[in-house]
Design an enzyme around this catalytic site. Sequence first.
Site, PDB file in Angstrom:
ATOM      1  N   ASP A  26      28.324  -9.890  48.082  1.00 47.97           N
ATOM      2  CA  ASP A  26      29.236  -8.782  47.819  1.00 47.97           C
ATOM      3  C   ASP A  26      28.378  -7.543  47.516  1.00 47.97           C
ATOM      4  OD1 ASP A  26      31.470  -7.233  47.433  1.00 47.97           O
ATOM      5  OD2 ASP A  26      32.479  -8.655  46.130  1.00 47.97           O
TER       6      ASP A  26
HETATM    7  C1  NOJ Z   1      33.485  -5.263  46.767  1.00 44.35           C
HETATM    8  C2  NOJ Z   1      34.599  -6.234  46.909  1.00 44.35           C
HETATM    9  O1  NOJ Z   1      34.537  -7.213  45.895  1.00 44.35           O
HETATM   10  C3  NOJ Z   1      34.640  -6.936  48.243  1.00 44.35           C
HETATM   11  O2  NOJ Z   1      35.801  -7.692  48.321  1.00 44.35           O
HETATM   12  C4  NOJ Z   1      34.538  -5.930  49.348  1.00 44.35           C
HETATM   13  O3  NOJ Z   1      34.636  -6.571  50.605  1.00 44.35           O
HETATM   14  C5  NOJ Z   1      33.230  -5.187  49.216  1.00 44.35           C
HETATM   15  N1  NOJ Z   1      33.209  -4.484  47.945  1.00 44.35           N
HETATM   16  C6  NOJ Z   1      32.994  -4.200  50.334  1.00 44.35           C
HETATM   17  O4  NOJ Z   1      33.785  -3.092  50.188  1.00 44.35           O
END
Ligand code: NOJ
Length: 750
Positions: A284
């Site tokens: 993430d």
């Molecule tokens: C953080 C989020 O937790 C995740 O779900 C997302 O895909 C990413 N950022 C990218 O934006």
Amino acid sequence: MRRIIPLFIITVSLFGCESSQQVSQDPLEQKIDSIMSKMSLTEKIGQTAQRGTSSRVKGALSEELKTAVREGRVGSLINVMNKDFVDELQRIAVEESPNGIPLIFARDVIHGFKTIFPIPLGQAATWNPELVEAGARVAAVEASTYGVRWTFAPMLDISRDPRWGRIAESPGEDPFLASELSAAYVKGFQGDDLSDPSSMVACAKHFVGYGAAEGGRDYNTAIIHEPLLRNVYLPPFKKAIEAGVQTFMSGFNELNGVPVSGNQFLLDQVLRQEWAFDGFVVSDWNSVTEMIAHGYCADEKDAAYKAARAGVDMEMTSQSYDKHLQELIDEGKLDVNQLDRMVRAILRVKFRMGLFEQPYRIDNEEVVLSEDHLKKAKDAALQSIVMLKNEEDILPLKTSQKVAVIGPLANAPLDQLGTWIFDGDQDDSVTPLTSLKEKLTANRVKVAAGLDYSRDRSTAQFSSAVNAAKQSDIVLFFAGEEAILSGEAHSRAHINLPGAQEELIKEIRKKTKKPIVLIIQAGRPIVLENILDDVDAVLMAWHPGTMGGPAIVDVLLGDYNPSGRLPVTWPKSVGQVPIYYNYKNTGRPAREESFVGIDDIPIGAWQSSLGNNSHYLDDGFRPQYPFGYGLSYTSFEYDNLKVSEDSLNSNGELKVSFELTNTGVLPGVETVQLYIRDHVGTITRPVKELKKFQRVVLNPKETKTLELTLSSSDLKFYNAENEFVLESGQFSVFVGANAQNTMKKDFWVR
Ligand code: NOJ
């Protein structure tokens, strides 16, 4: 996508590093071998880098980024939304980088791209996997025209806590429903052929346990014992693999003391060894370097090492791999084979996507927001609406009734789209107010918002709202949460209607006595304890998306008979949370008969349980509305439950039949639900577990005899040794309209 790939090992010299490389007879693996043999260490590390910017950053394409792509130091980009930039960066990668390896452009396309569908929790309320698949297909067709070939969806985090803001993005609380939807999303996003330019690779996220954040506070610690992990939290992810998902995302959270982005047990043992996943894992956003704040890694280098060792193949936005992998390999700390495995996984997906043959996006702008897409979005919104209350059949509205349109969500085009809608445009939203004005003659509609937005605390417009109500026959109160109050980093401790909404509802009730229909648009179940008695009907519309307005109005007018069912248990109060239907019985199970409420306790009572069991003195043990609940404008009756056998063996099957009758005067859809209970286990089993469901259309007075088949594998679970077992003994099967209202039959597994 589980295939046995014949491999043999050869040793090659890689720019000074001795490395054993796997060479295969599989044509795809051979293509990977061939390109890998030409790649420098820098390029290999480059493939593991996902660079990107915030979704809002505009401006020129940076020279630094172009150079990085040209030098093969980037494998993927996130949030590049300018079509010219996408084309130019891909051209540089393909024509100017050392081995011409194409980039994958990624984006959070969560519930639609430009045509926005209901939030995932709303889509889960449809209990309709085909519809969810169709919605995901629409999203892929639209997003791919902008070059987005990889979405960070579906989010498959089981959530039992509506305080958690990301419950909005979740498939709800149940592993079986979530698994069915998981497969639907993956098939919809990816389509039948990954190499089709309209296919968008899906990403099963967040692996795993993020939804179990303690206290529902985002990013918080998760503690889940292994059988619970395997029985409840992992199944939707496993199902995603069975449906062919190509990527996984490791989450932000720690699980049982180890951040999941550095968790070898999850990313290597479970995902790769047990499930034979051969796609790739992306971290993430900065979740690799956040392992420092977690207290699991000393510095960036340590974070890079632990993430790579665990099995994170691509690093999203933070750059610890870029900075430290080479050094870690040079020092002999990280085996170059591990890097090769990571890069192979990334290239495998790029080959499957057909990017080497067709790296460029195909402009197909006319599909965006097409009539067909808007129709599908409206269908999804219609089917997601759950009717929670309808006293004296106040709904549907009667012809000629004059309506007062009140409340902050009646005309909130941005908020009805919900969380995660980077590309959705509020100008495309059709609001409930717009739809009502289209459908009803002007003299039947009085409008007075009363509050400007959901958190508005001002009472300045209360009197105009009360006046509008006085001049009408019925009040349509459009309540809820602004979109920004749910989603990532937006957990709430109080999950009632924010601002002065409760106060305004009470004021209207007191001063007008007019019937009130409460229409909620929100990212989570809302605690209604203060106002439920003040309203006559309640519709839960979630954040319904672009076509939310027409869908809500169709339900209000009776042009659509509501069919949504709750994918989560709806609590009476925050104090009941976490709350879910598949709880354990305890040694002193809650019982209606023995419940002694707080006001029934005699003053000065002697210390004793007073007969109370696993209850709250003030809120009992029942939720406001159970999992699977939802009303219709017609009524259904279940009868005559039969099981084909009294007992079954380890390979057996059980036919469960019953009659379902539409006892009302309108056609309607009922979602029949089948649950089981395993009475005695080597570890305790939940009081109910959903195993089957089916949407059934019935005409008035029609009876259907339905049959659902339970196989012995439906009765298996992971025991304390984490083996998937069928244990003999007594079981019950329950069939009915929701987790609380069911018929029951017993049978035995011998
Ligand atoms: C953080 C989020 O937790 C995740 O779900 C997302 O895909 C990413 N950022 C990218 O934006």
